[in-house]
Scaffold this active site. Structure first.
Site, PDB file in Angstrom:
ATOM      1  N   GLY A  42       0.779  -1.236   0.000  1.00  0.00           N
ATOM      2  CA  GLY A  42       0.000   0.000   0.000  1.00  0.00           C
ATOM      3  C   GLY A  42       0.809   1.283   0.000  1.00  0.00           C
ATOM      4  O   GLY A  42       0.342   2.316  -0.484  1.00  0.00           O
ATOM      5  N   ASP A 101      -5.296   1.949  10.421  1.00  0.00           N
ATOM      6  CA  ASP A 101      -6.710   1.644  10.618  1.00  0.00           C
ATOM      7  C   ASP A 101      -6.884   1.152  12.059  1.00  0.00           C
ATOM      8  O   ASP A 101      -6.978   1.953  12.978  1.00  0.00           O
ATOM      9  CB  ASP A 101      -7.081   0.609   9.547  1.00  0.00           C
ATOM     10  CG  ASP A 101      -8.558   0.295   9.475  1.00  0.00           C
ATOM     11  OD1 ASP A 101      -9.366   1.201   9.691  1.00  0.00           O
ATOM     12  OD2 ASP A 101      -8.908  -0.864   9.189  1.00  0.00           O
ATOM     13  N   GLY A 103      -4.512  -0.167  13.694  1.00  0.00           N
ATOM     14  CA  GLY A 103      -3.211   0.082  14.310  1.00  0.00           C
ATOM     15  C   GLY A 103      -2.383  -1.186  14.444  1.00  0.00           C
ATOM     16  O   GLY A 103      -1.207  -1.137  14.804  1.00  0.00           O
ATOM     17  N   THR A 105      -1.169  -3.381  12.223  1.00  0.00           N
ATOM     18  CA  THR A 105      -0.027  -3.551  11.311  1.00  0.00           C
ATOM     19  C   THR A 105       1.171  -2.749  11.809  1.00  0.00           C
ATOM     20  O   THR A 105       2.282  -3.266  11.947  1.00  0.00           O
ATOM     21  CB  THR A 105      -0.400  -3.101   9.881  1.00  0.00           C
ATOM     22  OG1 THR A 105      -1.519  -3.871   9.444  1.00  0.00           O
ATOM     23  CG2 THR A 105       0.760  -3.282   8.919  1.00  0.00           C
TER      24      THR A 105
HETATM   25  P1  IMP Z   1      -4.480  -1.930  10.412  1.00  0.00           P
HETATM   26  O1  IMP Z   1      -3.532  -3.029  10.742  1.00  0.00           O
HETATM   27  O2  IMP Z   1      -5.896  -2.266  10.771  1.00  0.00           O
HETATM   28  O3  IMP Z   1      -4.074  -0.576  10.934  1.00  0.00           O
HETATM   29  O4  IMP Z   1      -4.563  -1.870   8.855  1.00  0.00           O
HETATM   30  C1  IMP Z   1      -3.590  -1.342   8.100  1.00  0.00           C
HETATM   31  C2  IMP Z   1      -3.662  -1.868   6.699  1.00  0.00           C
HETATM   32  O5  IMP Z   1      -4.988  -2.211   6.279  1.00  0.00           O
HETATM   33  C3  IMP Z   1      -3.239  -0.748   5.789  1.00  0.00           C
HETATM   34  O6  IMP Z   1      -1.839  -0.749   5.619  1.00  0.00           O
HETATM   35  C4  IMP Z   1      -3.993  -1.060   4.524  1.00  0.00           C
HETATM   36  O7  IMP Z   1      -3.246  -1.931   3.722  1.00  0.00           O
HETATM   37  C5  IMP Z   1      -5.251  -1.734   4.983  1.00  0.00           C
HETATM   38  N1  IMP Z   1      -6.375  -0.767   5.041  1.00  0.00           N
HETATM   39  C6  IMP Z   1      -6.971  -0.237   6.119  1.00  0.00           C
HETATM   40  N2  IMP Z   1      -7.957   0.611   5.792  1.00  0.00           N
HETATM   41  C7  IMP Z   1      -7.966   0.643   4.434  1.00  0.00           C
HETATM   42  C8  IMP Z   1      -8.752   1.365   3.468  1.00  0.00           C
HETATM   43  O8  IMP Z   1      -9.643   2.164   3.769  1.00  0.00           O
HETATM   44  N3  IMP Z   1      -8.446   1.119   2.178  1.00  0.00           N
HETATM   45  C9  IMP Z   1      -7.477   0.253   1.767  1.00  0.00           C
HETATM   46  N4  IMP Z   1      -6.720  -0.431   2.641  1.00  0.00           N
HETATM   47  C10 IMP Z   1      -6.964  -0.245   3.958  1.00  0.00           C
HETATM   48 MG    MG Z   2      -0.992  -1.708   3.779  1.00  0.00          MG
END
Ligand code: IMP
Ligand code: MG
Length: 184
Positions: A42, A101, A103, A105
């Site tokens: 991403g 999102d 957090g 990752t």
């Molecule tokens: P987290 O681990 O929930 O913070 O998610 C992070 C990863 O989810 C990001 O690096 C994105 O690859 C993916 N992600 C989260 N929200 C979106 C979105 O709205 N569109 C596309 N990818 C998303």
């Molecule tokens: Mg990503």
């Protein structure tokens, strides 16, 4: 094709903000060599634009994080892969992600890198959805805060698609997207 998208951040605003972020980062690390660790896939487009505007010596490393599969909701566990051995020891490291999102990752990547004993470890994300946070992570350099909507473009995908859009857009009804792609 573009006129059907609901644009959340137009190309011009993205460009301007990425340049500002590069200036903030360059000022913060002035005189140092910076290791940027980009979270794949991403952050690729963000990475390319950002590093071109940094006035620092930069090393680029990548790490692949998988948590989303093909859907719009996280699957919980974050899996990390690196193409080779990641040596962050003694370096000033900046983690780069497209969007924070839940957090999870960023938290997993921080933990992975901290164990490799960098000299310093900071985080940078183009987008953040604070309403969705499940674990608290600090984003030291942030492009934009956005509402809780699934967005695509400028590197962000839905089921592997739409990364190459030059702007950030809200995903139209996903069922339309699936119908469209399966009729190709
Ligand atoms: P987290 O681990 O929930 O913070 O998610 C992070 C990863 O989810 C990001 O690096 C994105 O690859 C993916 N992600 C989260 N929200 C979106 C979105 O709205 N569109 C596309 N990818 C998303
Ligand atoms: Mg990503």
């Amino acid at each position: 094709m573009h006129e059907n998208w609901q644009v959340v951040i137009p190309e011009k605003r993205l460009k301007a903000r990425v340049k500002e972020l590069a200036e903030e980062i360059s000022a913060y690390y002035r005189g140092k060599e910076l290791t940027v660790v980009a979270i794949l896939s991403g952050s690729l487009i963000f990475l390319g634009d950002l590093v071109k505007s940094l006035s620092l010596d930069v090393k680029i490393e990548v790490i692949k994080a998988t948590s989303y599969g093909n859907g719009m909701r996280p699957q919980g566990e974050v899996r990390l892969e690196t193409p080779g051995k990641m040596t962050a020891a003694g370096q000033d490291v900046l983690i780069l992600d497209d969007i924070v999102d839940t957090g999870r990752t960023l938290e997993a990547v921080q933990k992975f890198l901290r164990a490799r004993r960098p000299k310093s470890l900071k985080t940078c994300a183009l987008l953040s959805k604070p309403a969705r946070r499940e674990v608290s992570v600090k984003v030291d350099f942030l492009g934009f805060e956005i509402e809780d909507r699934f967005v695509v473009g400028y590197g962000l995908d839905y089921a592997g698609k739409f990364r190459s859009l030059p702007f950030i857009a809200a995903l139209p009804d996903p069922s339309l997207v699936i119908r469209h792609s399966s009729s190709q």
